[in-house]
Design an enzyme around this catalytic site. Structure first.
Site, PDB file in Angstrom:
ATOM      1  N   PRO A  21       0.765  -1.139  -0.160  1.00  0.00           N
ATOM      2  CA  PRO A  21      -0.032   0.105  -0.233  1.00  0.00           C
ATOM      3  C   PRO A  21       1.003   1.257   0.136  1.00  0.00           C
ATOM      4  CG  PRO A  21       0.115  -0.879   2.210  1.00  0.00           C
ATOM      5  CD  PRO A  21       1.031  -1.860   1.147  1.00  0.00           C
ATOM      6  N   MET A  22       1.330   1.561  -1.178  1.00  0.00           N
ATOM      7  CA  MET A  22       2.545   2.794  -1.202  1.00  0.00           C
ATOM      8  C   MET A  22       1.811   4.032  -1.296  1.00  0.00           C
ATOM      9  SD  MET A  22       5.082   1.017  -4.045  1.00  0.00           S
ATOM     10  CE  MET A  22       3.846   0.353  -5.048  1.00  0.00           C
ATOM     11  N   HIS A 145       9.416   3.281   4.034  1.00  0.00           N
ATOM     12  CA  HIS A 145       9.730   3.325   5.399  1.00  0.00           C
ATOM     13  C   HIS A 145       9.857   1.815   5.905  1.00  0.00           C
ATOM     14  CE1 HIS A 145       8.722   7.578   5.180  1.00  0.00           C
ATOM     15  NE2 HIS A 145       9.476   7.786   6.098  1.00  0.00           N
ATOM     16  N   ALA A 170       8.437  -9.161   2.902  1.00  0.00           N
ATOM     17  CA  ALA A 170       8.554  -8.030   2.066  1.00  0.00           C
ATOM     18  C   ALA A 170       9.997  -7.546   2.079  1.00  0.00           C
ATOM     19  CB  ALA A 170       7.405  -6.814   2.677  1.00  0.00           C
ATOM     20  N   GLY A 171      10.323  -6.597   1.180  1.00  0.00           N
ATOM     21  CA  GLY A 171      11.517  -6.034   1.048  1.00  0.00           C
ATOM     22  C   GLY A 171      12.550  -6.940   0.244  1.00  0.00           C
ATOM     23  N   GLY A 172      12.829  -6.273  -0.917  1.00  0.00           N
ATOM     24  CA  GLY A 172      13.636  -6.672  -1.934  1.00  0.00           C
ATOM     25  C   GLY A 172      13.241  -7.865  -2.850  1.00  0.00           C
ATOM     26  N   GLY A 193       6.486  -3.755  -3.272  1.00  0.00           N
ATOM     27  CA  GLY A 193       6.439  -2.401  -3.563  1.00  0.00           C
ATOM     28  C   GLY A 193       7.089  -1.975  -4.728  1.00  0.00           C
ATOM     29  N   THR A 194       8.254  -1.725  -4.628  1.00  0.00           N
ATOM     30  CA  THR A 194       9.011  -1.131  -5.594  1.00  0.00           C
ATOM     31  C   THR A 194       8.834  -1.489  -7.125  1.00  0.00           C
ATOM     32  OG1 THR A 194      10.556  -0.737  -4.080  1.00  0.00           O
ATOM     33  CG2 THR A 194      11.320  -0.353  -6.278  1.00  0.00           C
TER      34      THR A 194
END
Ligand SMILES: Cc1cc2nc3c(=O)[nH]c(=O)nc-3n(C[C@H](O)[C@H](O)[C@H](O)COP(=O)(O)O)c2cc1C
Length: 321
Positions: A21-22, A145, A170-172, A193-194
């Protein structure tokens, strides 16, 4: 063949993929595109601007008949913003960065599921005790964040700590190799996300997407300067991962000096954001930018990441003798 996990079963998904949820980037069009492609699209409710929420939540609701949701930055959330979001009947709410308990009664009363995103094992235990249906273990590689723990050891540590509550990684994660790795770590899916920032449907500025396409992971830095200049009082443990630019090179490590110069720097910064000048404005992005070479439609990202993960999992099984 498809990948079936507690995530796909719980929400009727075709793929164990959740759109992060960016804030300001994951609007209703992108969330609906991910959900229609068989993932779970989450609108980035962010800091809770009512006009933005009304427009994007109504888009999400009208463009998909499948499960979708909305996320908020917990320490900045309000009961009013949550009530507004719940009036659009999302299937799930994601809360990240703070204590979810004040918001749980309203979420439950709306018949909604709660996903909590956390950055360490203690907060995972707290989210489990609070009653989260899913917990996202967010590693420091993440764009935007987050905290300090790396995804690879954090995910299994949280899986162990909160079992049997299902965990997402999540993350990477930006391709099928990352999703396959997340599943191997015991996660029930990935929150991404990204990679979706650089989707055609995202509300990200074309100039920001172009920077993501060109960047490598080493161009990203966890920093507080973009919160300081925007006047957001983020609580202690959280920093934001963004692409390096001229503004970051000038102020990162000189946070005190920036805080003293806000009268001059803040208006110039806000003008740069409004005009899409990313040598000053921030582009939140994670270390997985290495893996993002083109802006693509969200549906293609969902199906490709999932198909590649399936392929990787099969290839991994072939390693067994
Ligand atoms: C542009 C951007 C904005 C973000 N905004 C939020 C947000 O408003 N709320 C939130 O919970 N997480 C936010 N995040 C973090 C994501 O929820 C997620 O943890 C992260 O994107 C996962 O890592 P990845 O970027 O490597 O896929 C944001 C991430 C990005 C890249």
């Amino acid at each position: 063949m498809a990948i079936r996990t507690m995530l796909t079963e719980s929400f009727g998904l075709d793929h164990p993929i959740v759109l992060a949820p960016m804030a300001t980037v994951a609007g209703g069009h992108l969330a609906a595109a991910v959900s229609e492609a068989g993932g779970l699209g989450l609108v980035g409710g962010g800091y809770g601007d009512p006009a933005w929420l009304r427009r994007e939540l109504s888009l999400a609701r009208s463009r998909t008949a499948r499960a979708w949701g909305v996320g908020f930055i917990t320490w900045h959330a309000s009961h009013d913003a949550l009530a507004l979001a719940l009036s659009f009947e999302p299937h799930v709410v994601l809360l990240s960065f703070g204590d979810p308990r004040p918001y749980l009664p309203a979420i439950r009363a709306a018949g909604c599921r709660l996903i909590c995103q956390v950055q360490d094992v203690d907060d995972a235990r707290a989210a489990a005790a609070a009653g989260a249906d899913f917990i996202v273990a967010q590693g420091a590689e993440a764009g935007g964040h987050g905290g300090e723990r790396a995804t690879l050891p954090l995910v299994p540590a949280i899986v162990d700590a909160v079992a049997p509550i299902p965990v997402l990684a999540a993350g990477g994660i930006a391709d099928g190799r990352g999703l396959a790795a997340a599943l191997a770590l015991g996660a029930e899916g990935a929150l991404i996300g990204t990679r979706f920032y650089a989707a055609e449907e995202s509300l990200g500025h074309p100039g920001a997407k172009e920077r993501i396409e060109r960047a490598v992971g080493g161009d990203t830095v966890r920093t507080r300067i973009f919160d300081i200049v925007r006047g957001y009082r983020w609580p202690g443990p959280y920093t934001g991962r963004a692409l390096r630019n001229r503004f970051l090179d000038r102020w990162h490590g000189r946070e005190g000096a920036l805080a003293e110069r806000l009268d001059a720097e803040a208006p110039a910064f806000h003008a740069a954001v409004a005009e899409g000048r990313f040598d000053t404005a921030m582009v939140w992005a994670g270390e997985a930018v290495d893996l993002i070479a083109a802006v693509q439609p969200a549906a293609g990202i969902v199906t490709r990441v999932s198909a590649e993960a399936e392929h990787r999992l099969r290839a991994a099984a072939d390693l067994l003798v």
